[in-house]
Design a protein around this motif. Structure first.
Motif, PDB file in Angstrom:
ATOM      1  N   ASP A 176      33.881  39.996  38.755  1.00  0.00           N
ATOM      2  CA  ASP A 176      34.423  39.061  39.734  1.00  0.00           C
ATOM      3  C   ASP A 176      34.987  37.874  38.963  1.00  0.00           C
ATOM      4  O   ASP A 176      34.356  37.395  38.010  1.00  0.00           O
ATOM      5  CB  ASP A 176      33.295  38.607  40.670  1.00  0.00           C
ATOM      6  CG  ASP A 176      33.794  37.761  41.816  1.00  0.00           C
ATOM      7  OD1 ASP A 176      34.688  38.231  42.537  1.00  0.00           O
ATOM      8  OD2 ASP A 176      33.289  36.639  41.994  1.00  0.00           O
TER       9      ASP A 176
ATOM     10  N   PHE B  37      47.097  36.815  37.852  1.00  0.00           N
ATOM     11  CA  PHE B  37      46.529  38.150  37.680  1.00  0.00           C
ATOM     12  C   PHE B  37      46.190  38.387  36.222  1.00  0.00           C
ATOM     13  O   PHE B  37      45.107  38.900  35.892  1.00  0.00           O
ATOM     14  CB  PHE B  37      47.491  39.238  38.176  1.00  0.00           C
ATOM     15  CG  PHE B  37      47.028  40.619  37.800  1.00  0.00           C
ATOM     16  CD1 PHE B  37      46.117  41.297  38.588  1.00  0.00           C
ATOM     17  CD2 PHE B  37      47.468  41.219  36.632  1.00  0.00           C
ATOM     18  CE1 PHE B  37      45.655  42.555  38.226  1.00  0.00           C
ATOM     19  CE2 PHE B  37      47.019  42.470  36.257  1.00  0.00           C
ATOM     20  CZ  PHE B  37      46.108  43.140  37.061  1.00  0.00           C
TER      21      PHE B  37
ATOM     22  N   ALA C 234      39.475  37.367  42.216  1.00  0.00           N
ATOM     23  CA  ALA C 234      39.823  38.761  41.942  1.00  0.00           C
ATOM     24  C   ALA C 234      38.570  39.574  41.645  1.00  0.00           C
ATOM     25  O   ALA C 234      37.608  39.065  41.076  1.00  0.00           O
ATOM     26  CB  ALA C 234      40.780  38.841  40.735  1.00  0.00           C
TER      27      ALA C 234
ATOM     28  N   ASN D  64      40.993  49.206  38.437  1.00  0.00           N
ATOM     29  CA  ASN D  64      41.181  48.704  39.797  1.00  0.00           C
ATOM     30  C   ASN D  64      41.219  47.184  39.780  1.00  0.00           C
ATOM     31  O   ASN D  64      40.531  46.548  38.976  1.00  0.00           O
ATOM     32  CB  ASN D  64      40.046  49.177  40.707  1.00  0.00           C
ATOM     33  CG  ASN D  64      40.312  48.826  42.161  1.00  0.00           C
ATOM     34  OD1 ASN D  64      41.342  49.170  42.711  1.00  0.00           O
ATOM     35  ND2 ASN D  64      39.387  48.125  42.776  1.00  0.00           N
ATOM     36  N   CYS D  65      42.026  46.622  40.670  1.00  0.00           N
ATOM     37  CA  CYS D  65      42.058  45.172  40.831  1.00  0.00           C
ATOM     38  C   CYS D  65      42.453  44.836  42.261  1.00  0.00           C
ATOM     39  O   CYS D  65      43.344  45.444  42.835  1.00  0.00           O
ATOM     40  CB  CYS D  65      43.054  44.516  39.878  1.00  0.00           C
ATOM     41  SG  CYS D  65      43.133  42.718  40.127  1.00  0.00           S
ATOM     42  N   SER D  66      41.755  43.851  42.787  1.00  0.00           N
ATOM     43  CA  SER D  66      42.117  43.271  44.079  1.00  0.00           C
ATOM     44  C   SER D  66      42.092  41.766  43.883  1.00  0.00           C
ATOM     45  O   SER D  66      41.120  41.219  43.353  1.00  0.00           O
ATOM     46  CB  SER D  66      41.095  43.680  45.148  1.00  0.00           C
ATOM     47  OG  SER D  66      41.355  42.986  46.340  1.00  0.00           O
ATOM     48  N   ILE D  67      43.169  41.107  44.274  1.00  0.00           N
ATOM     49  CA  ILE D  67      43.244  39.659  44.056  1.00  0.00           C
ATOM     50  C   ILE D  67      43.662  38.957  45.347  1.00  0.00           C
ATOM     51  O   ILE D  67      44.523  39.453  46.080  1.00  0.00           O
ATOM     52  CB  ILE D  67      44.189  39.314  42.873  1.00  0.00           C
ATOM     53  CG1 ILE D  67      44.096  37.840  42.490  1.00  0.00           C
ATOM     54  CG2 ILE D  67      45.607  39.742  43.150  1.00  0.00           C
ATOM     55  CD1 ILE D  67      44.680  37.507  41.125  1.00  0.00           C
ATOM     56  N   ASP D  68      43.006  37.846  45.621  1.00  0.00           N
ATOM     57  CA  ASP D  68      43.343  36.995  46.766  1.00  0.00           C
ATOM     58  C   ASP D  68      43.857  35.673  46.220  1.00  0.00           C
ATOM     59  O   ASP D  68      43.156  35.000  45.449  1.00  0.00           O
ATOM     60  CB  ASP D  68      42.102  36.724  47.625  1.00  0.00           C
ATOM     61  CG  ASP D  68      41.524  37.981  48.225  1.00  0.00           C
ATOM     62  OD1 ASP D  68      42.268  38.693  48.916  1.00  0.00           O
ATOM     63  OD2 ASP D  68      40.330  38.259  47.992  1.00  0.00           O
TER      64      ASP D  68
ATOM     65  N   ASP E  63      42.534  39.353  34.718  1.00  0.00           N
ATOM     66  CA  ASP E  63      42.415  40.621  34.003  1.00  0.00           C
ATOM     67  C   ASP E  63      41.886  40.405  32.585  1.00  0.00           C
ATOM     68  O   ASP E  63      40.954  41.081  32.141  1.00  0.00           O
ATOM     69  CB  ASP E  63      43.778  41.312  33.988  1.00  0.00           C
ATOM     70  CG  ASP E  63      43.730  42.754  33.525  1.00  0.00           C
ATOM     71  OD1 ASP E  63      42.774  43.484  33.886  1.00  0.00           O
ATOM     72  OD2 ASP E  63      44.668  43.173  32.826  1.00  0.00           O
TER      73      ASP E  63
ATOM     74  N   LEU F 230      37.697  43.157  39.701  1.00  0.00           N
ATOM     75  CA  LEU F 230      38.291  44.145  38.802  1.00  0.00           C
ATOM     76  C   LEU F 230      37.260  45.149  38.319  1.00  0.00           C
ATOM     77  O   LEU F 230      36.071  44.809  38.195  1.00  0.00           O
ATOM     78  CB  LEU F 230      38.889  43.456  37.568  1.00  0.00           C
ATOM     79  CG  LEU F 230      40.126  42.607  37.804  1.00  0.00           C
ATOM     80  CD1 LEU F 230      39.782  41.148  37.870  1.00  0.00           C
ATOM     81  CD2 LEU F 230      41.143  42.865  36.722  1.00  0.00           C
TER      82      LEU F 230
END
Length: 139
Positions: free
Chosen positions: A115, A58, A130, A83-87, A62, A132
């Motif tokens: 991205d 992460f 991710a 905002n953050c979404s991580i796979d 970031d 962001l």
């Protein structure tokens, strides 16, 4: 758009503003709306089982989107993640640094959306992805 900060300028900025991560991140490439950043994987980045931890991945995503944003707008230390979404898609290779290829999808006046794809060095398949969003301080 032409970047206003190159790899050397981003490195100096990171060292000055975030000395606590000195040596962890290496800016390898800067282009229009894109950067590549390496995480120098050390023992402190590992979780039980010897693989790189999620929090370390992460942090790499970031920092990479942060630096991609700064490369385009200049040294604005107060830009912040909103905002953050991580796979996490697969286990990173043991003993390898991680490389993040980050690109800005949108760079507006107050928000940057990016991205990030993270790879184990030398491998073709991403270990994490991710998305962001960064808030850009008023000019």
């Amino acid at each position: 758009m032409t970047p206003v900060m190159d790899a050397a300028a981003l490195t100096v900025f990171l060292e000055r503003e975030f000395p606590q991560v000195h040596g962890d991140f290496i800016v390898e490439r800067v282009a229009s709306m894109e950067v590549s950043v390496r995480l120098n994987v050390a023992e402190r980045h590992l979780r039980p089982g010897g693989t790189v931890s999620g929090p370390a991945m992460f942090a790499l995503a970031d920092v990479a989107i942060y630096l991609a944003t700064l490369a385009m707008i200049g040294p604005k230390a107060l830009a912040v993640t909103t905002n953050c979404s991580i796979d996490f898609m697969r286990k990173p290779a043991a003993g390898c640094d991680l490389i993040c290829q980050a690109r800005l999808l949108k760079l507006g006046r107050v928000l940057a959306v990016g991205d990030a794809l993270i790879f184990s060095e030398g491998q073709d398949r991403a270990v994490a992805r991710a998305g962001l969003t960064y808030s850009i301080p008023p000019r």
